[in-house]
Design an enzyme around this catalytic site. Structure first.
Site, mmCIF file in Angstrom:
data_model
loop_
_atom_site.group_PDB
_atom_site.id
_atom_site.type_symbol
_atom_site.label_atom_id
_atom_site.label_comp_id
_atom_site.label_asym_id
_atom_site.label_seq_id
_atom_site.Cartn_x
_atom_site.Cartn_y
_atom_site.Cartn_z
ATOM 1 N N CYS A 49 0.846 -1.192 0.000
ATOM 2 C CA CYS A 49 0.000 0.000 0.000
ATOM 3 C C CYS A 49 0.887 1.251 0.000
ATOM 4 O O CYS A 49 2.120 1.158 0.058
ATOM 5 C CB CYS A 49 -0.924 0.015 1.216
ATOM 6 S SG CYS A 49 -0.039 0.096 2.785
ATOM 7 N N ASP A 98 7.508 -36.121 9.014
ATOM 8 C CA ASP A 98 6.059 -36.082 8.834
ATOM 9 C C ASP A 98 5.565 -37.531 8.716
ATOM 10 O O ASP A 98 6.328 -38.418 8.331
ATOM 11 C CB ASP A 98 5.734 -35.288 7.563
ATOM 12 C CG ASP A 98 4.256 -35.325 7.227
ATOM 13 O OD1 ASP A 98 3.450 -34.981 8.109
ATOM 14 O OD2 ASP A 98 3.912 -35.687 6.086
ATOM 15 N N CYS A 119 44.546 -21.373 -10.479
ATOM 16 C CA CYS A 119 44.667 -21.737 -9.065
ATOM 17 C C CYS A 119 43.660 -20.936 -8.244
ATOM 18 O O CYS A 119 42.907 -20.122 -8.781
ATOM 19 C CB CYS A 119 46.091 -21.498 -8.548
ATOM 20 S SG CYS A 119 46.530 -19.748 -8.496
ATOM 21 N N CYS A 144 3.632 1.726 2.577
ATOM 22 C CA CYS A 144 4.909 1.034 2.348
ATOM 23 C C CYS A 144 5.857 1.920 1.537
ATOM 24 O O CYS A 144 7.012 2.135 1.915
ATOM 25 C CB CYS A 144 4.679 -0.286 1.604
ATOM 26 S SG CYS A 144 3.637 -1.473 2.468
#
Length: 794
Positions: free
Chosen positions: A16, A495, A83, A19
């Site tokens: 909005c 889970d 290297c 912000c």
């Protein structure tokens, strides 16, 4: 403003006007910054003094407010690195570039991964910055192109090595005269002859070292090329000087070191060849994955079959696959029936039955039937392409343990040059005053033996082999940091549904006869409940003919009532039986046992009389108990987390050997449970497969997704287990332990080698050509040790 600059940043997370106003206000409070933030375009337009503020400061300020700044992601193939000093230099310069959020350069994979602001600079700017440092950069090629390029590079190196070796052999023979006084043909000992064959080695074969040294010194850094160029040039030009003195004074006995310069270059090339050859074997996981791809597809075009390259297949094409052929792309079966070997994706060796509406995965093998399917995902969107991408990204990302080696390598070359100069002065002034040769030889040996290659290769080669080993076993690590962190886990939270269990209810017990089962299946055919589907599937598997149902009524919370062939069938709870005046006294004990075991038990009554009990449950995966046992044996605490009721959860826990069960947890609370363990100082992995597991997977120190689960869960995870084989989880943990141990071995020997080699060279106890061989051997030994991971048992 003294150095006025302008930038536009794409800001994310604004919802909005408050912000945009907040961001604008905070930015304008910064010294010498004028900002305007547009909510509609989601852009911040900023003028600032480049001498006081940079884009990174502006980005950090926005991010500290809780918003994001959109960045582009680019990957480049880098050429010319020799290297760790090279990769560190490029990374350091890129990270200082305005507009670059982060840059990582990997010596082993020879690539750069860069997050940058497209409003500040472009890919062309990034390539230009790398090229300005003296290296090559181009947008990342496909894995196939990269493998081909590595093969071509290896062949070119092989040709240079052969030519260098042929020219160096005569010079090597002259060492017999130096060491043992053996009389050799005068031609070999002639200074002009030695100059003639040493010069091509020094300036044609060895030109790459001069070129690399010049570019590095020009950009204000130093790498291995600087050490080799300095060391070999010192030996070569001193020999040229001695040849010149001999040419003007034939009585002078020249001290020539042409063999030193030529042998150092040859041995370093030999080491580089072995190193590149070994490094190419660290990417065999990607090569094997690419070999799995089908090359052509049989597509239906205008009603006719046509063989086309798989690259030309587009979404929506109809493709025919015959027995014994590979399925070219991902799709959905529209005609036919077959079984498909999906072991390369799932790890499951038993072919899987496929029929209309079933999905098929590209690069899997069609075993015994002809099918027609519609392409749904092609090219880089296929499952195999996604796996290749994950492996490539994992091999290209640095593990935190590498940072120490990177920091040391960055300072290493200048320190070595300083030690070499000091060695020369000590020998020339104190050890053998006024004697030039021993001082020169000692300082050359210091320069040559001190290459930081072994340090730079110690970590990335192990990460490459480790992630490749994982991919070959169905374990996808998304980055080296995840491979490293996994070894420190002490808690695994799993889970239940779809992870420990199959996620699909099955009939486990039925006490009636076939006639009752037929009536039961007919009654349940009218229900869409997963338990009803399990009962119908069970009857079909038993070969039962299921009659037609005449009438069906669902009784929410209690069961169903149906009429089948004129007979009244009731299926459900004790309450349903009581409401219909059917006595259930004789089955109470049996029902209680089923419920204790975590099963859903339903009473079956026909025409007012109980005829049996059917028990249904989400069955445990065959590999679950073994996987959990292995994790516990490895010292990990295993916890089961589920939204299911406590009785069912505890029954499942008992069956697989899990003592700690957290049940009746809402999806949004799973992440909180993970945090609870983390706040207690534990390092936590979360294993899951569903969308509701994604927050917990992202919160955990390591998120492990089961590959048979949803794409959201896989995206949120750090490790993906292909298929549902849970024993891959302890394998992933063991692979992490073995990889970290391998990295520590590499780092130890790399540090020990340089720590011991430099003092020995400085004391004059090491001939320069021996130092060159030892330097080459150090890099090869590190890569070879990393390759041992390919053979370890996990």
């Amino acid at each position: 403003m003294n150095d006025e600059r302008h930038v536009e940043l794409n800001v994310t997370g604004m919802t909005c006007a408050a912000c945009s106003n907040r961001i604008e206000k905070v930015l304008n409070k910064m010294d010498n910054v004028e900002a305007s933030v547009n909510l509609t375009t989601e852009k911040a337009s900023i003028n600032f003094d480049g001498g006081l503020v940079d884009v990174g400061d502006l980005t950090s300020k926005i991010e500290n407010l809780g918003y994001g700044v959109e960045m582009e992601h680019a990957e480049f193939d880098i050429t010319g690195m020799t290297c760790a000093a090279c990769s560190n230099r490029i990374e350091k310069v890129l990270n200082k570039q305005e507009g670059v959020s982060s840059a990582t350069v990997n010596l082993a994979t020879e690539n750069a991964v860069i997050e940058y602001n497209p409003n500040v600079l472009s890919e062309k700017d990034l390539i230009g910055r790398v090229e300005k440092l003296g290296y090559g950069a181009e947008p990342k090629r496909s894995a196939e192109d990269k493998v081909d390029a590595k093969d071509r590079q290896l062949n070119r190196l092989k040709i240079k090595l052969i030519i260098s070796a042929l020219l160096s052999v005569p010079l090597l023979i002259t060492m017999l005269d130096h060491l043992f006084g053996i009389q050799l043909p005068s031609l070999l000992m002639n200074p002009w002859f030695q100059l003639a064959i040493a010069t091509p080695v020094q300036f044609i074969i060895g030109w790459q070292f001069y070129e690399g040294a010049y570019k590095n010194l020009k950009s204000g850094s130093a790498n291995m090329d600087v050490l080799v160029a300095m060391g070999t040039s010192a030996a070569y030009f001193y020999s040229v000087y001695e040849t010149g003195v001999w040419a003007t004074d034939p009585t002078h006995s020249p001290h020539l070191y042409f063999e030193t310069s030529a042998l150092i270059i040859t041995l370093i090339l030999f080491g580089k060849y072995l190193e590149h050859n070994a490094k190419s074997r660290t990417t065999t996981a990607i090569s094997k994955l690419l070999d799995m791809q089908a090359k052509q597809a049989r597509v239906i075009k205008e009603g006719k079959e046509a063989m086309i390259p798989v690259e030309d297949v587009v979404v929506g094409d109809r493709i025919i696959v015959k027995p014994g052929e590979k399925i070219p792309v991902d799709g959905q079966v529209v005609r036919g029936r077959t079984s498909v070997d999906e072991s390369m994706i799932t790890g499951e060796s038993i072919p899987i039955e496929k029929e209309v509406e079933n999905g098929v995965v590209g690069s899997t093998l069609n075993v015994n039937g002809t099918i027609e399917f519609e392409a749904t995902r092609v090219g880089k969107d296929t499952a195999l392409a996604s796996i290749v991408k994950v492996v490539e990204e994992a091999q290209g990302r640095k593990a935190p343990i590498q940072r120490m080696a990177d920091v040391i390598s960055g300072y290493f070359v200048p320190i070595v040059v300083g030690i070499a100069v000091l060695t020369f002065l000590v020998w020339y002034i104190l050890v053998q005053p006024g004697n030039f040769e021993p001082a020169l030889i000692a300082s050359i040996a210091v320069l040559v033996i001190a290459c930081p290659c072994a340090l730079g290769l110690a970590t990335p080669t192990s990460i490459m082999v480790g992630t490749g080993k994982g991919a070959e076993n169905g374990i996808l690590f998304k980055g080296g940091e995840h491979l490293e962190k996994t070894h420190s886990l002490d808690v695994i939270i799993m889970d239940k549904t779809g992870t420990i269990t199959k996620g699909k209810p099955e009939v486990t017990d039925f006490s009636g006869d076939d006639e009752v089962l037929a009536l039961l299946a007919a009654a349940e055919k009218g229900s869409e409940h997963p338990l009803a589907e399990a009962i119908v599937a069970h009857a079909t598997e038993r070969g039962i003919d299921i009659p037609e149902m005449d009438d069906f009524t669902a009784i929410p919370g209690h069961g169903i009532e149906a009429t089948v062939e004129g007979r009244k069938v009731l299926v459900g709870t004790r309450k349903l039986m009581t409401d219909n005046d059917i006595a259930d006294d004789n089955i109470t004990e049996e029902m209680t046992q089923y419920e204790y075991d975590g099963k859903t038990a339903m009473i079956v009554a026909v025409d007012g009389e109980i005829k049996g009990i059917v028990a249904v449950m989400d069955t445990v995966k065959e590999s679950a108990a073994e996987a959990i046992r292995q994790l516990q044996e490895d010292g990990l605490e295993v916890v089961m987390l589920t939204g299911d009721n406590t009785r069912t959860a505890e029954a499942i826990g008992r069956s697989v050997g899990i003592d700690q069960v957290i049940a009746e947890v809402l999806p949004e609370q799973k992440a909180e449970q993970v945090k609870r363990f983390q706040e207690a100082g534990r390092t936590v992995a979360m294993v899951g497969d569903g969308i509701n597991d994604a927050p917990a997977l992202a919160t955990a120190d390591i998120g492990i997704a089961i590959g048979t689960g949803t794409e959201v869960a896989i995206e949120a995870a750090d490790i993906t287990i292909l298929g549902g084989e849970l024993t891959l989880i302890p394998k992933a943990v063991r692979l992490s332990h073995k990889t970290i141990r391998n990295i520590k071995q590499n780092l130890f020997w790399a540090f020990a080698y340089n720590s011991a080699g430099i003092p020995i060279a400085a004391l004059g106890l090491l001939a320069p050509w021996v130092a060159g061989a030892a330097m080459a051997f150090s890099s090869v030994s590190v890569v070879t040790n990393s390759l041992r991971l390919k053979r370890v048992k996990i």
